[in-house]
Motif scaffolding. Structure first.
Motif, mmCIF file in Angstrom:
data_model
loop_
_atom_site.group_PDB
_atom_site.id
_atom_site.type_symbol
_atom_site.label_atom_id
_atom_site.label_comp_id
_atom_site.label_asym_id
_atom_site.label_seq_id
_atom_site.Cartn_x
_atom_site.Cartn_y
_atom_site.Cartn_z
ATOM 1 N N GLU A 164 2.185 -0.605 2.764
ATOM 2 C CA GLU A 164 3.458 -1.306 2.529
ATOM 3 C C GLU A 164 3.451 -2.748 3.030
ATOM 4 O O GLU A 164 4.500 -3.327 3.266
ATOM 5 N N SER A 184 3.068 4.801 5.961
ATOM 6 C CA SER A 184 3.311 5.649 4.795
ATOM 7 C C SER A 184 2.069 6.502 4.591
ATOM 8 O O SER A 184 0.947 6.038 4.787
ATOM 9 N N GLN A 186 1.314 7.672 1.707
ATOM 10 C CA GLN A 186 1.151 7.694 0.252
ATOM 11 C C GLN A 186 -0.282 7.659 -0.265
ATOM 12 O O GLN A 186 -0.663 8.453 -1.120
ATOM 13 N N ARG A 207 7.190 1.516 11.655
ATOM 14 C CA ARG A 207 7.290 0.149 11.130
ATOM 15 C C ARG A 207 7.818 -0.780 12.206
ATOM 16 O O ARG A 207 8.910 -0.569 12.733
ATOM 17 N N GLU A 209 9.515 -3.227 12.424
ATOM 18 C CA GLU A 209 10.498 -4.085 11.764
ATOM 19 C C GLU A 209 11.329 -4.786 12.828
ATOM 20 O O GLU A 209 11.894 -4.147 13.696
ATOM 21 N N LEU A 217 14.986 2.280 11.580
ATOM 22 C CA LEU A 217 14.377 2.831 12.773
ATOM 23 C C LEU A 217 12.953 2.292 12.841
ATOM 24 O O LEU A 217 12.366 1.920 11.824
ATOM 25 N N GLU A 224 6.903 12.532 1.354
ATOM 26 C CA GLU A 224 6.225 11.783 0.299
ATOM 27 C C GLU A 224 5.506 12.711 -0.688
ATOM 28 O O GLU A 224 4.370 13.096 -0.465
ATOM 29 N N GLU A 356 19.329 2.202 0.050
ATOM 30 C CA GLU A 356 18.096 2.858 -0.415
ATOM 31 C C GLU A 356 17.740 4.087 0.429
ATOM 32 O O GLU A 356 17.533 3.976 1.627
ATOM 33 N N ILE A 357 17.618 5.225 -0.219
ATOM 34 C CA ILE A 357 17.109 6.411 0.486
ATOM 35 C C ILE A 357 15.736 6.825 -0.034
ATOM 36 O O ILE A 357 14.998 7.518 0.651
ATOM 37 N N GLY A 359 12.164 5.255 -2.153
ATOM 38 C CA GLY A 359 11.399 4.247 -2.866
ATOM 39 C C GLY A 359 10.235 4.960 -3.525
ATOM 40 O O GLY A 359 9.593 5.807 -2.902
ATOM 41 N N ARG A 363 1.851 4.871 -10.271
ATOM 42 C CA ARG A 363 0.782 4.141 -9.569
ATOM 43 C C ARG A 363 -0.165 3.487 -10.557
ATOM 44 O O ARG A 363 -0.440 4.043 -11.630
ATOM 45 N N GLY A 404 13.280 8.708 2.923
ATOM 46 C CA GLY A 404 13.453 8.515 4.357
ATOM 47 C C GLY A 404 14.430 9.561 4.878
ATOM 48 O O GLY A 404 15.609 9.534 4.526
HETATM 49 O O1 4AD Z 1 10.440 2.108 0.241
HETATM 50 P P1 4AD Z 1 9.380 2.505 1.232
HETATM 51 O O2 4AD Z 1 8.810 1.452 2.083
HETATM 52 O O3 4AD Z 1 8.259 3.223 0.354
HETATM 53 C C1 4AD Z 1 7.072 3.712 0.804
HETATM 54 O O4 4AD Z 1 6.720 3.733 1.950
HETATM 55 C C2 4AD Z 1 6.272 4.360 -0.272
HETATM 56 N N1 4AD Z 1 4.859 4.372 0.164
HETATM 57 C C3 4AD Z 1 6.787 5.736 -0.540
HETATM 58 C C4 4AD Z 1 6.009 6.443 -1.628
HETATM 59 O O5 4AD Z 1 6.100 6.042 -2.774
HETATM 60 N N2 4AD Z 1 5.283 7.485 -1.254
HETATM 61 O O6 4AD Z 1 9.955 3.642 2.174
HETATM 62 C C5 4AD Z 1 10.440 4.843 1.619
HETATM 63 C C6 4AD Z 1 11.752 5.240 2.244
HETATM 64 C C7 4AD Z 1 12.883 4.242 2.026
HETATM 65 O O7 4AD Z 1 13.498 4.432 0.783
HETATM 66 C C8 4AD Z 1 13.798 4.572 3.176
HETATM 67 O O8 4AD Z 1 14.575 5.697 2.858
HETATM 68 C C9 4AD Z 1 12.844 4.954 4.277
HETATM 69 O O9 4AD Z 1 11.627 5.311 3.663
HETATM 70 N N3 4AD Z 1 12.616 3.848 5.222
HETATM 71 C C10 4AD Z 1 13.144 3.791 6.450
HETATM 72 N N4 4AD Z 1 13.964 4.632 7.122
HETATM 73 C C11 4AD Z 1 14.324 4.298 8.365
HETATM 74 N N5 4AD Z 1 13.907 3.186 9.008
HETATM 75 C C12 4AD Z 1 13.089 2.303 8.380
HETATM 76 N N6 4AD Z 1 12.675 1.223 9.041
HETATM 77 C C13 4AD Z 1 12.674 2.597 7.040
HETATM 78 N N7 4AD Z 1 11.863 1.972 6.143
HETATM 79 C C14 4AD Z 1 11.845 2.754 5.043
#
Ligand code: 4AD
Ligand code: MG
Length: 433
Positions: A164, A184, A186, A207, A209, A217, A224, A356-357, A359, A363, A404
């Protein structure tokens, strides 16, 4: 006489039982005391009457302190005034553990204070209800994916890859090499899908972040799924079916918890009806621009909380936003067949302001395209040779997504902040307790 848990009380109406409990609150008059009790399975009231138990035991009951532990013996009665529906008329008390000056009292406390006492805060009603719903959602997740023919393939936590993007990685040493905490699973699930067709992972992700928001968080749990021979449209059907299944599970198994949280089940009922609306990123931009609330908003930007809230509130349902600009999405997403500015992906936005819940995306399958994207993302091709092998040896269309867990819990339980959706939250400035 049987020793039971509070949650079993309905099977023992008018019978004598013994229950190990903690005291959460109390009030009393000269003749009768009401003890608010919990045992980790539910909360209910114990009634103790002086004329029945005698002076000494009544005095002991009145002097009990918050979070002292003890056994109560008594008779179960119906109690239609409480959420739980039953109470116990106490005939005997046996003390187990003392509790002096329990820090969390029935008065209001600030969030920082409660967070510092998270290890104790978990005992309170609201936290109990959220954690029980979390548990139900985890249970329903396993049921759903097992029923749909997925197998669970666990992704590693220590990794050498950054699916990511590199800005949010937790760096660590792996003997004399560099490693990262997984952001992730993934890429590993993609390998799993080529080996087992339909797979899912469920694990912690990390993350770094720097954003301090109600939705982020540092450590969170993600589900996934990854599916071979599957295009985006079918993946969206799996996603909405899964989300509706989670909501239905909570409605079926957590009515008591929803009551404790004051969460209206009728609002949740709406989210069990499929399909969810789908709009393209292009349409989303047009809607946002037409609303007049987002001045200066241009095609190409990523959405923040206000944009996501506006879009999902428009439908009052979870809504899929499809095909975002390539420039703001990760390297592995499938390019659009006729446009080179967008990718085949979707975010699922929850209503009521939760954003967003999920993503997910189809691929990319082309080895050369991926090599190019890996370079563009500033990643080292050598670290991804194994991932490129998945394209070299029998590449197939495949899609997947990540939900998430805590985002979904926060939405379903109707909480303001994501920090209460995980037992011990890791936040920008918090790693205690
Ligand atoms: O959209 P994200 O970054 O997608 C992925 O990581 C892909 N690799 C997933 C995949 O296709 N297998 O993260 C996916 C979800 C987000 O939609 C959100 O719900 C949650 O993870 N998420 C978080 N939840 C809490 N705290 C954070 N910092 C989050 N970042 C992402
Ligand atoms: Mg995302």
């Amino acid at each position: 006489m049987k020793t039971i848990n509070i949650i079993e009380a309905k099977k023992y109406v008018d019978q004598q039982v013994r229950i190990g409990v903690w005291l959460t609150n109390k009030r009393s008059s000269g003749k009768i005391a009401f003890l608010q009790l919990r045992d980790g399975t539910a909360y209910f009231q114990g009634v103790i009457v002086k004329s029945e138990v005698g002076e000494e035991m009544f005095h002991e009951a009145k002097e009990l302190r918050l979070e002292e532990s003890f056994y109560v013996t008594g008779t179960i009665h119906e109690d239609s005034r409480s959420h739980f529906g039953y109470e116990i008329e106490i005939s005997n008390l046996e003390k187990v553990g003392e509790s002096e000056d329990y820090p969390i009292t029935p008065k209001e406390h600030g969030v920082d204070f409660l967070m510092d006492h998270r290890h104790l805060w978990l005992r309170s009603k609201k936290q109990f209800a959220i954690m029980k719903i979390r548990n139900e959602m985890i249970r329903a997740t396993y049921e759903f994916f097992n029923r749909e023919g997925f197998i669970k393939i666990d992704a590693p936590i220590l990794t050498g890859s950054a699916p990511e993007g590199t800005t949010e990685l937790f760096h660590t040493k792996y003997f004399d090499r560099d490693a990262y905490l997984s952001q992730s699973g993934q890429l590993y699930e993609e390998a799993g899908a080529m080996a087992f067709n339909k797979v899912f992972s469920f694990g912690p992700t990390f993350r770094a972040e720097k954003s301090k928001t109600r939705r982020h968080l540092i450590e969170f749990w993600m589900i996934e799924p990854e599916m071979a021979f599957m295009h985006q449209e079918e993946s969206l059907e799996v996603q909405e079916k899964y989300v509706a299944f989670l909501v239905q599970g909570v409605l079926d198994n957590c009515q008591y918890e929803l009551k404790l949280l004051d969460r209206d089940p009728q609002v949740l009922e709406r989210y069990t009806k499929l399909p969810y609306p789908r709009i393209s990123y292009d349409e989303a931009i047009q809607m946002l621009q037409a609303s007049g609330q987002f001045s200066g908003l241009k095609w190409g930007v990523d959405f923040g909380s206000p944009e996501e809230t506006y879009l999902a509130e428009h439908f009052k349902l979870p809504v899929f936003v499809l095909n975002y600009p390539k420039a703001i999405k990760p390297f592995y997403m499938k390019p659009h067949p006729t446009r080179d500015d967008v990718v085949i992906c979707a975010d699922l936005l929850a209503p009521e302001g939760y954003g967003e819940i999920i993503g997910g995306s189809e691929r990319a399958t082309d080895t050369n395209y991926l090599i190019e994207q890996i370079k563009k993302a500033g990643l080292k091709q050598a670290d991804y040779e194994w991932y490129l092998d998945l394209r070299r040896y029998g590449s197939v269309p495949h899609s997947g997504f990540g939900l998430g867990l805590e985002r979904a819990i926060t939405w379903i339980t109707g909480q303001e902040h994501i920090r209460e959706s995980i037992p011990f939250p890791r936040l920008l400035n918090r790693i205690y307790p």
